[in-house]
Write a protein that holds these residues in place. Sequence first.
Motif, PDB file in Angstrom:
ATOM      1  N   PRO A 286       0.798  -0.936  -0.073  1.00  0.00           N
ATOM      2  CA  PRO A 286       0.381   0.165  -0.243  1.00  0.00           C
ATOM      3  C   PRO A 286       0.971   1.125  -0.241  1.00  0.00           C
ATOM      4  O   PRO A 286       1.855   1.383   1.006  1.00  0.00           O
ATOM      5  CB  PRO A 286      -0.865   0.176   1.027  1.00  0.00           C
TER       6      PRO A 286
ATOM      7  N   THR B 108     -13.818   1.722  -7.269  1.00  0.00           N
ATOM      8  CA  THR B 108     -13.817   0.547  -6.868  1.00  0.00           C
ATOM      9  C   THR B 108     -13.224  -0.656  -8.139  1.00  0.00           C
ATOM     10  O   THR B 108     -13.985  -0.798  -9.145  1.00  0.00           O
ATOM     11  CB  THR B 108     -16.053  -0.300  -5.628  1.00  0.00           C
TER      12      THR B 108
ATOM     13  N   VAL C  29      -2.677   1.790  -4.313  1.00  0.00           N
ATOM     14  CA  VAL C  29      -4.020   2.515  -3.764  1.00  0.00           C
ATOM     15  C   VAL C  29      -4.371   2.881  -4.356  1.00  0.00           C
ATOM     16  O   VAL C  29      -4.795   1.999  -5.578  1.00  0.00           O
ATOM     17  CB  VAL C  29      -3.736   4.519  -4.426  1.00  0.00           C
ATOM     18  N   ARG C  30      -5.094   1.137  -3.610  1.00  0.00           N
ATOM     19  CA  ARG C  30      -6.630   0.261  -4.069  1.00  0.00           C
ATOM     20  C   ARG C  30      -7.828   1.377  -2.525  1.00  0.00           C
ATOM     21  O   ARG C  30      -8.858   0.332  -3.037  1.00  0.00           O
ATOM     22  CB  ARG C  30      -6.707  -0.706  -3.202  1.00  0.00           C
ATOM     23  N   ARG C  31      -7.560   2.296  -2.601  1.00  0.00           N
ATOM     24  CA  ARG C  31      -8.912   2.840  -1.665  1.00  0.00           C
ATOM     25  C   ARG C  31     -10.003   3.474  -2.048  1.00  0.00           C
ATOM     26  O   ARG C  31      -8.988   3.823  -3.508  1.00  0.00           O
ATOM     27  CB  ARG C  31      -7.852   3.621  -0.659  1.00  0.00           C
ATOM     28  N   THR C  32     -10.781   4.167  -2.365  1.00  0.00           N
ATOM     29  CA  THR C  32     -12.289   4.525  -3.198  1.00  0.00           C
ATOM     30  C   THR C  32     -12.602   6.224  -2.676  1.00  0.00           C
ATOM     31  O   THR C  32     -12.005   6.390  -1.162  1.00  0.00           O
ATOM     32  CB  THR C  32     -13.342   3.682  -2.639  1.00  0.00           C
TER      33      THR C  32
ATOM     34  N   LEU D  32      -9.303  11.419  -2.598  1.00  0.00           N
ATOM     35  CA  LEU D  32      -8.215  10.980  -2.007  1.00  0.00           C
ATOM     36  C   LEU D  32      -7.015  11.734  -2.324  1.00  0.00           C
ATOM     37  O   LEU D  32      -6.935  13.130  -3.306  1.00  0.00           O
ATOM     38  CB  LEU D  32      -7.297   9.590  -2.344  1.00  0.00           C
TER      39      LEU D  32
END
Length: 368
Positions: free
Chosen positions: A94, A160, A176-179, A182
């Motif tokens: 991450p 997503t 970065v896999r966050r939704t 950012l």
Amino acid sequence: MSTTTPHTHEPEEHPESLPGGAGTAVRPPRLIHTEATTEIPVHLLFRDEPAPEARRPAVVNRRQGTGEQPRHVRPAPVRRRPELRPDPELQERPARVLPGAAGVLAGLGGVAGCVATTWWAGALPGEAPGAGLGVAQWAAYAGTGALGLLGFGGLARGRTGRAWVLGLFGRYRGTVRRTGLLWINPLLRRRRADVRLRHWRSGAVPAADANGVALRVVVLVVWRVRDTARALLGIEEHETYLRECVESALARVPVELPGGVRSGADAAGDALTRLVAADVAPVGVEVFSVQPVRVEYAPEVAAAMQRRRIAALDAQQRATMLSSVVDSVEDTVTRLTTRGLVELDDYERKALVRDLTVAFCSARREPA
């Protein structure tokens, strides 16, 4: 014309050695003069052989009189398929990012600083003249402007099923896999990666069945990107690599034409899935299924194999019909004789069987 008769040398009898020295034992002459004989202990003839894996390399002794030195005979090395080992440092991890609110606040702070610097310099319309644009004002403009650019320039929207692969000066910095909204360092290079479950329907790929007959197979591959760092940075194009692995697996796994029994197709699909999954795992791609959806003969053998299949089906149909006719004739004759309706000798029985067979065959051949 004289002929020579082959004869063998027999050992001559010699008297045994006497206690008084009257006679001495003489060893019989050697039968083979070119070889040296050696006594072998009896227990060596019945010793247990060691396990094959515990045997040492065989040693070939030199032959007598040739001057040849002993040499070791080593077994040929077994060639194994080289394993594809990915770079251990190139593994998804991450990345450090901030919430989007931090970037918005930084951008608004930069805008507010520029407005305040303008008021300080007295450049706002309707305001009294101020200190003017000096070194301090230009420095304030530079600082607040940089803050605003960093704040608004680092904003990104995470979705997503999508990911960002970040790099700085050619070095991997994280994923970065966050939704949501950012803030990502604008100095980092961003590469978009699709991590959703995807499917790919191939074109007609060359293959072969168990007998080596050329086929054309269309497969459906269900896959996704598991490790974004290896998929995007460890290989030039992971989708192209996946297609080539599918073609390679089809060249190694025999595929059968679809029929009434699906066991052959299921076995081929399972084998294809295992091979392709093992080949693409080092590049960060996960394969769930590789199934043939259409199998047909290659154009160069399609006509011949179609005639062969039709002939086989025709022969099978004839054999089935003949078995049915024979069972019907046997049942009819057995019922007539067991119930006492007719009394037949051998000749009459053969004639009745012949007539019934012809009648039943004719009835089967008539169209419905």
